[in-house]
Design an enzyme around this catalytic site. Sequence first.
Site, mmCIF file in Angstrom:
data_model
loop_
_atom_site.group_PDB
_atom_site.id
_atom_site.type_symbol
_atom_site.label_atom_id
_atom_site.label_comp_id
_atom_site.label_asym_id
_atom_site.label_seq_id
_atom_site.Cartn_x
_atom_site.Cartn_y
_atom_site.Cartn_z
ATOM 1 N N ASP A 103 -1.280 -6.044 -0.437
ATOM 2 C CA ASP A 103 -1.575 -5.439 0.870
ATOM 3 C C ASP A 103 -3.062 -5.172 1.046
ATOM 4 O OD1 ASP A 103 0.426 -5.081 2.724
ATOM 5 O OD2 ASP A 103 1.129 -3.173 1.892
ATOM 6 N N ASP A 142 0.833 -1.205 0.000
ATOM 7 C CA ASP A 142 0.000 0.000 0.000
ATOM 8 C C ASP A 142 0.872 1.261 0.000
ATOM 9 O OD1 ASP A 142 0.845 -0.188 2.625
ATOM 10 O OD2 ASP A 142 -1.134 0.124 3.517
ATOM 11 N N SER A 143 2.198 1.076 0.035
ATOM 12 C CA SER A 143 3.122 2.185 -0.220
ATOM 13 C C SER A 143 2.839 2.798 -1.589
ATOM 14 C CB SER A 143 4.579 1.699 -0.147
ATOM 15 O OG SER A 143 4.766 0.561 -0.967
ATOM 16 N N LYS A 188 -1.314 -9.407 2.593
ATOM 17 C CA LYS A 188 -0.558 -8.976 3.775
ATOM 18 C C LYS A 188 -1.422 -8.022 4.581
ATOM 19 C CE LYS A 188 3.170 -6.013 3.603
ATOM 20 N NZ LYS A 188 2.684 -4.864 4.402
ATOM 21 N N GLU A 193 9.389 -4.503 10.160
ATOM 22 C CA GLU A 193 9.797 -3.184 9.640
ATOM 23 C C GLU A 193 10.415 -2.341 10.747
ATOM 24 O OE1 GLU A 193 7.022 -1.123 7.130
ATOM 25 O OE2 GLU A 193 8.289 0.662 7.024
ATOM 26 N N GLU A 220 -1.345 -5.645 8.505
ATOM 27 C CA GLU A 220 -0.514 -5.125 9.597
ATOM 28 C C GLU A 220 -1.135 -5.485 10.942
ATOM 29 O OE1 GLU A 220 0.297 -0.949 9.038
ATOM 30 O OE2 GLU A 220 1.022 -1.258 6.996
#
Length: 273
Positions: free
Chosen positions: A88, A49-50, A118, A187, A120
């Site tokens: 993401d 999602d960057s 993915k 991270e 978080e």
Amino acid sequence: MSASIQRKSVTAAAIRARKGGEPIVCLTAYTTPIARLVDRHCDLVLVGDSVGMVLHGLPTTHGVTLEMMAMHGRAVVRGVSSALVVVDMPFGTYEESPEQAFRNASRLMVETGCGAIKLEGGVAMAPTINFLVARGIPVMAHIGLTPQAVNVLGGYKVQGRAPEAADLILRDAKAVADAGAFSVVLEMVHEPLAKRITEEVPIPTIGIGASAACDGQVLVIDDMLGLNADFTPKFVKRYGDLLAAAEAAVAAYAADVRARRFPGPEHVFGKPA
Ligand code: KIV
């Protein structure tokens, strides 16, 4: 029989089986041409999602939508023939309940054809990871600095330096592994902690600004190619200076056009006129 080499598709299970073995090579990609390029060198391609910050000029990942992830996910899957494609889950599409997560993760998998998603979070997301994996969705977890929680974490800084914070992150790592995640991104996790997590959890750790002891590394491709004009994290090694090369090429083009050096249809470049 075709003389070309048949490359096998990498699965989430195959990545899981790489624990403690050959380092897992991973980069982000958001478009088909870049996906084709990284597929030749990587085990895993992450549609992070960057993309919101890297390609859409957003200030954080918060404005990224499921539709954006689906569109970039489809583009990347079209360019990949071997690596595992992981997409993401954006902020707000999975945190509410395991059911919400399943609805949106299954949509991403069906609409893109990716091999895993993915998300978080650690201990708090373990029941959701368990729910998704039990229903056929491979999950990569992401702990330590979780950019979607940047407002709670108070900035993009190293995580797990203090012993109490380190204990919490270690618990996160163990919880996502127990819940069935096939790997976990660490991270900006304090280096000794990243090493300890890698030693203590049975799934591969993929570091980004964490430790060379991790089972693999992921970087944002624009950062390592030197394409990011705004900011490159300190831990990123630049393998190219593509923004400078692109700047020079565009300047040369503009100079050619201004000097009327643009040819007609019969002109073939590289041959004398
Ligand atoms: O969104 C992303 O690109 C990521 C990586 C930085 C791990 O989550």
